[in-house]
Every structure is written in C-alpha cells, then in structure tokens.
Write a protein that holds these residues in place. Sequence first.
Motif, PDB file in Angstrom:
ATOM      1  N   THR A   1      -6.172  10.033  -9.525  1.00  0.00           N
ATOM      2  CA  THR A   1      -4.914  10.220 -10.252  1.00  0.00           C
ATOM      3  C   THR A   1      -4.440   8.917 -10.870  1.00  0.00           C
ATOM      4  O   THR A   1      -3.998   8.887 -12.019  1.00  0.00           O
ATOM      5  N   ASN A   2      -4.510   7.853 -10.091  1.00  0.00           N
ATOM      6  CA  ASN A   2      -4.053   6.538 -10.599  1.00  0.00           C
ATOM      7  C   ASN A   2      -4.779   5.435  -9.845  1.00  0.00           C
ATOM      8  O   ASN A   2      -4.354   5.037  -8.758  1.00  0.00           O
ATOM      9  N   PRO A   3      -5.883   4.938 -10.435  1.00  0.00           N
ATOM     10  CA  PRO A   3      -6.638   3.887  -9.732  1.00  0.00           C
ATOM     11  C   PRO A   3      -5.729   2.694  -9.424  1.00  0.00           C
ATOM     12  O   PRO A   3      -4.935   2.296 -10.275  1.00  0.00           O
ATOM     13  N   GLY A   4      -5.855   2.184  -8.210  1.00  0.00           N
ATOM     14  CA  GLY A   4      -5.045   1.027  -7.832  1.00  0.00           C
ATOM     15  C   GLY A   4      -3.796   1.396  -7.048  1.00  0.00           C
ATOM     16  O   GLY A   4      -3.036   0.516  -6.633  1.00  0.00           O
ATOM     17  N   THR A   5      -3.551   2.706  -6.844  1.00  0.00           N
ATOM     18  CA  THR A   5      -2.405   3.102  -6.016  1.00  0.00           C
ATOM     19  C   THR A   5      -2.604   2.560  -4.597  1.00  0.00           C
ATOM     20  O   THR A   5      -3.660   2.775  -3.992  1.00  0.00           O
ATOM     21  N   PRO A   6      -1.588   1.867  -4.047  1.00  0.00           N
ATOM     22  CA  PRO A   6      -1.751   1.317  -2.695  1.00  0.00           C
ATOM     23  C   PRO A   6      -1.870   2.425  -1.637  1.00  0.00           C
ATOM     24  O   PRO A   6      -1.147   3.424  -1.690  1.00  0.00           O
ATOM     25  N   ILE A   7      -2.791   2.205  -0.707  1.00  0.00           N
ATOM     26  CA  ILE A   7      -3.050   3.205   0.332  1.00  0.00           C
ATOM     27  C   ILE A   7      -3.096   2.527   1.695  1.00  0.00           C
ATOM     28  O   ILE A   7      -3.610   1.413   1.829  1.00  0.00           O
ATOM     29  N   LEU A   8      -2.552   3.216   2.691  1.00  0.00           N
ATOM     30  CA  LEU A   8      -2.800   2.815   4.080  1.00  0.00           C
ATOM     31  C   LEU A   8      -3.803   3.797   4.665  1.00  0.00           C
ATOM     32  O   LEU A   8      -3.602   5.016   4.595  1.00  0.00           O
ATOM     33  N   TYR A   9      -4.873   3.262   5.210  1.00  0.00           N
ATOM     34  CA  TYR A   9      -5.918   4.075   5.840  1.00  0.00           C
ATOM     35  C   TYR A   9      -5.367   4.465   7.217  1.00  0.00           C
ATOM     36  O   TYR A   9      -5.495   3.731   8.180  1.00  0.00           O
ATOM     37  N   GLY A  10      -4.692   5.616   7.261  1.00  0.00           N
ATOM     38  CA  GLY A  10      -3.892   5.921   8.457  1.00  0.00           C
ATOM     39  C   GLY A  10      -4.392   7.092   9.265  1.00  0.00           C
ATOM     40  O   GLY A  10      -5.517   7.568   9.094  1.00  0.00           O
TER      41      GLY A  10
ATOM     42  N   THR B   1      -0.733  13.152  -5.179  1.00  0.00           N
ATOM     43  CA  THR B   1      -0.887  12.866  -6.615  1.00  0.00           C
ATOM     44  C   THR B   1       0.435  12.395  -7.236  1.00  0.00           C
ATOM     45  O   THR B   1       0.446  11.492  -8.074  1.00  0.00           O
ATOM     46  N   ASP B   2       1.555  12.980  -6.779  1.00  0.00           N
ATOM     47  CA  ASP B   2       2.857  12.562  -7.316  1.00  0.00           C
ATOM     48  C   ASP B   2       3.109  11.086  -7.015  1.00  0.00           C
ATOM     49  O   ASP B   2       3.573  10.331  -7.879  1.00  0.00           O
ATOM     50  N   CYS B   3       2.818  10.695  -5.774  1.00  0.00           N
ATOM     51  CA  CYS B   3       3.012   9.283  -5.400  1.00  0.00           C
ATOM     52  C   CYS B   3       2.128   8.393  -6.256  1.00  0.00           C
ATOM     53  O   CYS B   3       2.564   7.332  -6.730  1.00  0.00           O
ATOM     54  N   ALA B   4       0.883   8.831  -6.452  1.00  0.00           N
ATOM     55  CA  ALA B   4      -0.055   8.027  -7.238  1.00  0.00           C
ATOM     56  C   ALA B   4       0.474   7.824  -8.660  1.00  0.00           C
ATOM     57  O   ALA B   4       0.375   6.734  -9.223  1.00  0.00           O
ATOM     58  N   ARG B   5       1.080   8.871  -9.238  1.00  0.00           N
ATOM     59  CA  ARG B   5       1.583   8.767 -10.620  1.00  0.00           C
ATOM     60  C   ARG B   5       2.624   7.656 -10.751  1.00  0.00           C
ATOM     61  O   ARG B   5       2.773   7.056 -11.799  1.00  0.00           O
ATOM     62  N   TYR B   6       3.372   7.418  -9.659  1.00  0.00           N
ATOM     63  CA  TYR B   6       4.413   6.372  -9.701  1.00  0.00           C
ATOM     64  C   TYR B   6       3.990   5.119  -8.933  1.00  0.00           C
ATOM     65  O   TYR B   6       4.806   4.261  -8.649  1.00  0.00           O
ATOM     66  N   SER B   7       2.713   5.036  -8.574  1.00  0.00           N
ATOM     67  CA  SER B   7       2.181   3.891  -7.798  1.00  0.00           C
ATOM     68  C   SER B   7       2.953   3.684  -6.501  1.00  0.00           C
ATOM     69  O   SER B   7       3.095   2.559  -6.023  1.00  0.00           O
ATOM     70  N   ILE B   8       3.479   4.760  -5.940  1.00  0.00           N
ATOM     71  CA  ILE B   8       4.174   4.643  -4.652  1.00  0.00           C
ATOM     72  C   ILE B   8       3.112   4.655  -3.541  1.00  0.00           C
ATOM     73  O   ILE B   8       2.262   5.545  -3.497  1.00  0.00           O
ATOM     74  N   PRO B   9       3.131   3.653  -2.657  1.00  0.00           N
ATOM     75  CA  PRO B   9       2.111   3.596  -1.601  1.00  0.00           C
ATOM     76  C   PRO B   9       2.128   4.855  -0.711  1.00  0.00           C
ATOM     77  O   PRO B   9       3.190   5.421  -0.454  1.00  0.00           O
ATOM     78  N   VAL B  10       0.928   5.232  -0.288  1.00  0.00           N
ATOM     79  CA  VAL B  10       0.793   6.420   0.570  1.00  0.00           C
ATOM     80  C   VAL B  10       0.002   6.053   1.807  1.00  0.00           C
ATOM     81  O   VAL B  10      -0.980   5.306   1.729  1.00  0.00           O
ATOM     82  N   GLU B  11       0.433   6.579   2.952  1.00  0.00           N
ATOM     83  CA  GLU B  11      -0.434   6.503   4.125  1.00  0.00           C
ATOM     84  C   GLU B  11      -1.057   7.884   4.314  1.00  0.00           C
ATOM     85  O   GLU B  11      -0.360   8.905   4.316  1.00  0.00           O
ATOM     86  N   ILE B  12      -2.386   7.907   4.379  1.00  0.00           N
ATOM     87  CA  ILE B  12      -3.091   9.176   4.576  1.00  0.00           C
ATOM     88  C   ILE B  12      -3.212   9.392   6.080  1.00  0.00           C
ATOM     89  O   ILE B  12      -3.827   8.581   6.778  1.00  0.00           O
ATOM     90  N   VAL B  13      -2.562  10.441   6.555  1.00  0.00           N
ATOM     91  CA  VAL B  13      -2.456  10.634   8.006  1.00  0.00           C
ATOM     92  C   VAL B  13      -3.190  11.912   8.414  1.00  0.00           C
ATOM     93  O   VAL B  13      -2.641  13.021   8.360  1.00  0.00           O
TER      94      VAL B  13
END
Lengths: 209, 486
Positions: free
Chosen positions: B263-272, B217-229
């Motif tokens: 948390t923030n629609p449009g946050t970049p995600i890697l399907y990891g 959620t923190d990453c989403a708040r700043y639109s920082i891309p996340v890889e979900i592992v």
Amino acid sequence: MELLNQISEYLQQGDDEKVFELTGIAIKEGISPKEILDDGLLAGIGIIGKQFKNHEIFLPDVLLAAKAMQAGLNQIKPLLERDKIPGMGKIVLGTVKGDVHDIGKNLVGIMLKGAGYDVIDLGKDVASEQFVETAIIEKANVVGLSALLTTTMPVMKEIISMLKEKDPEGNIKTIIGGAPVTKNIADEYGADAYAFDAANAIDQIKLLI
Amino acid sequence: MRPTVKFLSKSLIEQIISEAKDILCKLGVKIENPELVSKLADYGARIENDASKVFFTNEIIERALKSVPKSFQLFDSSGNETNNFSGNNIHYTPGSSAINFLDYESQDIKQPLTKDYIRYVKIVDQLKYIASQSTAFIPTDVQDKFADSYRLFLSLLYSGKPVVTGTFTAESFEVMKNFLVTVRGSKEALKEKPLSVFTACPTSPLKWGDVSSQNLTDCARYSIPVEIVCMPMAGFISPVTLTGTLIQHTAETLSGIVISQMTNPGTPILYGGSPAIFDIRYETTPMGAVETMMIDCAYNEIGKYLGIPTQAYIALSDSKFLDAQAGLEDGMGATLAALSGINNISGPGMMDFENCFSLEKLVFDNEVCGKTLRMIKGIEPKDDFPAISLFTELLEEEHLLISKHTRKHLRTEHHFPGSIINRASRSRWIEEGSTTLLQRAHSEVERLVSEYSSSHLTDEVRKELINLMEQEAKTHGQGSLPEREV
C-alpha cells in the motif's frame, strides 16, 4: 537576615568551606552566636532533615550538610559557652561489650554531630561501667547503646540498670538500637527510647531532651 | 556491555523464515477484503478459485521486506522524541483494550467508565518508566460503535504521550486519524513525527478479516506506524511446539508486512504479536506462561534478523489481583523482554489474560519497568580504574558515604524505586503504617491523580478535538458525551 539565609543555603548544599567563611563574617558583624545557630545552621539542617525523610535527598547529602554544620558550629561553640547558652545536648555513644560492629553507631554519631549535638563516641566493645561513668562525669543528657548481635544485646539491659542505680532521678536518658533490637525489647530493657535508624535516632533524642 | 538473552540460533531463524515463506506461497492466506485481494493480485500474488485466498511469492515478500524501515521514532504532542525503536532499545507501554477494570475498594471487576479512563491517563502521563500510553481499556458509558475513537480522544486530551491504539471498525479510522492530524497540525507533520501506533491483528490461523486488513492499509496510506499483532495459540490454533508456532507467527506477520508495504512502501512497522500457549486444562491463553514469553522473545529475534523493530505483549499477568503471581509473571516477562531487546514492550497494568486493567498494577509495573531499564544499562566501569586511590580513601575514612566518587555515581549507578517497593527496616515499616504492597500502590495512584497537571494542548486544539468527538458521537446517535472532570 540575608547572611544567615546564605549560611543555611550553603549548609544545605554541603559546602563546609563557605559555611566556615560566612559564619566567621557573621561573628565579625556582631550577630549573636544564638542567632547564627538558630537562624543559620539549625535552620539549614532542619530543611535537610525534612528532605531526607521525604526521600528527596540521600544520606551523602545529609552527611555533607552535617560536615558543613560542624564547620560553622566549631566557630561559634566557644562563644555559646561564653554566653552560657546551653547546647543541643550531650550524647554518650558506643557499641556494647563483646560487640565490634560499629558502622550503624558511627552513622548515628556523624548525624548527631551534624544536628548540633555534643557527641562522646566511646567506640566499640565498650565496658558497661565506662558508659555509666562517662555519662555521670560528663553530665550527659543521653546514653546511646548499639548492638548487632543477639548475644550482646542483653548487655544493654545491664547498662540501663546500672545507670538507673547511679542516676535514680533519671536525668540521663537511654536510647538503644541495632539490627536485632525492637521497640518491644527497648521497653523490656527499660530504655527511654528506641531508634530504627540514624535519622530516627535524631528524632527520638530530640524528644528525650 | 548490554546484557542480552537469545533463544534461537541463526540457522533455526533462517529455517523458520524459509518454512513460513513456503506456507505463504503454497498454502496462502485468507483475506476477507476483495479490494485488497485485487490489489495484491496486481502486486504479483496468485489468487485461486476462492477469491479470498491469496498465495504470495518469495519475490513480493522480499520486495516488502526491503522497504520496511529499520527504525522509527514516536514523538509526544509537543514534538519531543519519546520512543526510538531501533537496535535493542526498549520502551514500555500499558496493555491495551481490556474489557474489565479492577476496582480497588471492592477488589472486584467492573465495567470501566469515562472517569476511570481519565484517571488512567492522568497516571500514565506521569509514569517515568512507561514511554507511551495505550488505549488500555474500553469505557462503557459511550456506545460501542465509537468506543475506539473515544478512548483515543480521551488519551490525547489528557496526556501528551504518544498512544498505542487501534480501531474496532473500519469507519473509525477516519476520525481517529483526524484527531492525530489535529494535535500534530498537518498530515505531513504527523508523517514526520508519528504520535501513535495502530494495532492490526490477523486472525489465526493465516487469515485477515476485513476490518483489520482495511486498518492496515488505511494506516499505510497516512504512514501511520502499525504493530502487527498475531495471536497464534500453541496447541489449539497453532502447532503445540514453540518452533511450529513461530513458523505460523512468522507467516502471519510477513503477510501483514506485504499488505502494508504494498500500500505504501516505507510505512513504519513493529514486528509484534500476542501469541500464547493454550492451557488445555482451563481452556485459557496464559500470558504469564514461560513458553508464551519464550515465543515472544524468539519471534523478536526473527524480527530483528529481518531488520524490523519489534513489539510483544509480555510484561503482564494472568492473576486476578495484584498478588505474588502478578509480581512473578510481570517481573519475569519484563526481565526477559528487556534482555531480548523487544523494542515496544506491551503489558503494564494488564491482568487476567488481557481482560482486566488495574491502576494499582500499572503503578506497580512501572517499578518493574524501572528495574529492568537499569538492568540493561549493564555493568560499566566509571572512574573505577585504577582502583588504588579510591580504596586508599576507603581505608582512611572507613566509609565512602560522602566520597566524591559516591556522590558522582550514586544516582545513576543505583536505581531508586518509588514508594511502592518497600526497603525500610521492619521497625521503620511498622512506624510508617505497616502497609501492604496493594495499599502503597493505591496511595501512589491517588497521589498521581491529585498531582496531575497538563497543559500540553492549546485551547484551539482542545476545542477542535472535542468538536470532532462530539460530531462522531452524533453520527452514531449519541447526543452528548459523558461528563469529564478537568
């Protein structure tokens, strides 16, 4: 000198037309053929050799530079002979009797010519006597023998022995190479040198002459 | 034509996704983060007796999927694009968060130190086929409590390449985010040009801990891309069948996507992911197992079906040294990953079940990556038709070594590996010292360290990063940081 630097530069770029043109200008300007050779052509090909060894450039670049070297060399050759300036050396080259594989040998020939040597390429499937006779008549510095097959490799030993009989003082050196040949085989056959590839052949021949 | 490989049919992908959604709706996911659970309830999820059990609905899953960007990019510290996560583009990044470091001299593992980490960054900064850094291992000469931010600090200080990283505590996010904002200049600029991907790991089966869910959620708040592992282990904490494990992986990943997008629609995600089979004989999770690689490639197909860029831990080995097993597992993993079009391929440098990092292996793996990057360019005609003129030239000249066609295409058509991969004749190899692969890899390591030079940060940014790190260390009671070489 700027003109000679330019010859060296264009040679490195493999531009044979420019090297031909600038060598002609250098001759007209009265620069000695020895200077043109040493500070222009050989300076350029020396840099190319180092870059090739360090994998900075590839074989086509070397061969193009060699072609440019020839373009310049052909012009100053008569002048060098006139001034009795000895050339880099004369090499008799060929693939031994019974062996028709000449791709590697041809590559050695192209690179030797490019490095400024006189090359007499006897071709492939060459009779042993022809190597020896040509070397004696032409006063060659080095005989280079190539074989790809293990069955034809022993012919090299025969040629080296024949040459030693005809040239007991050992003025004519021998170098051998080819896929099955190793340093140990070269020693066993009594060859003066062994080269594992074309670039290495030039280094080894430099040491022999 | 770009060569590709596929393991799943469209109908199987759709069935796996359908089963995964069913699990999320009927069995739910445990989320140990009350604030987040309450937000999910507001978002439309159902919370039952156990306050941490969240039941999703198809509607909220679909809503989340709609807002995930179909592609995004990473940029280096100077703002140049380095990674374009879209379509079948592939990029390599080193394996992340090893606890051990393989020492070249002793060939034994040791606890990594700051100087080892700096050497690593200096090397990865120069590796041609590895697009980004990762916070590859954990220096042990600072306190554990801030070792996560310290790794990112060193990475940003010594290299401009973007960084794949992650937090060990929820508190670390703040300073790590501040590092990134400092390098980029502002929060807006960081959103515009991401410099980092954070890793968020659910706990299999079907659980999000407070740190990882908070990080997401923190990453989403700043639109920082996340890889979900996600890390299901087939036969242990996920079904033994590859299909069963894929259902679990899909459910866990979808739950992360909902948390992030809510948390923030449009946050970049890697399907990891970093799934593996469980080797029941040794009680280990072999990353070099062929089934592990098959699961990776398959979930990548599911991610692509959903329109989301992908990531996997795949180009790595379980071997303890840089040996034939390492070459086999890295080579096979990287080849399959490249053919599958996994967008962010994690693994180079890593061995021993993601426990140990080796610099020699990293530079070797760079060569593996280079080969696969050539491979996926495929076979394309280049001035080859009509063929008569070229073959006329060949027959006349008896070779094409200096042909214009050769000179034009040689350097792009043929891939030239570095000095680690030996292609010399045996004689030349002997002449050049009869070196082993490990010796050549070590020479390359030393060469890269000695040739490193980087001035990617201004003095002002550098000072601010150091200041932020020193303050963070002080808050954890560590007065000074380990010495750093230039």
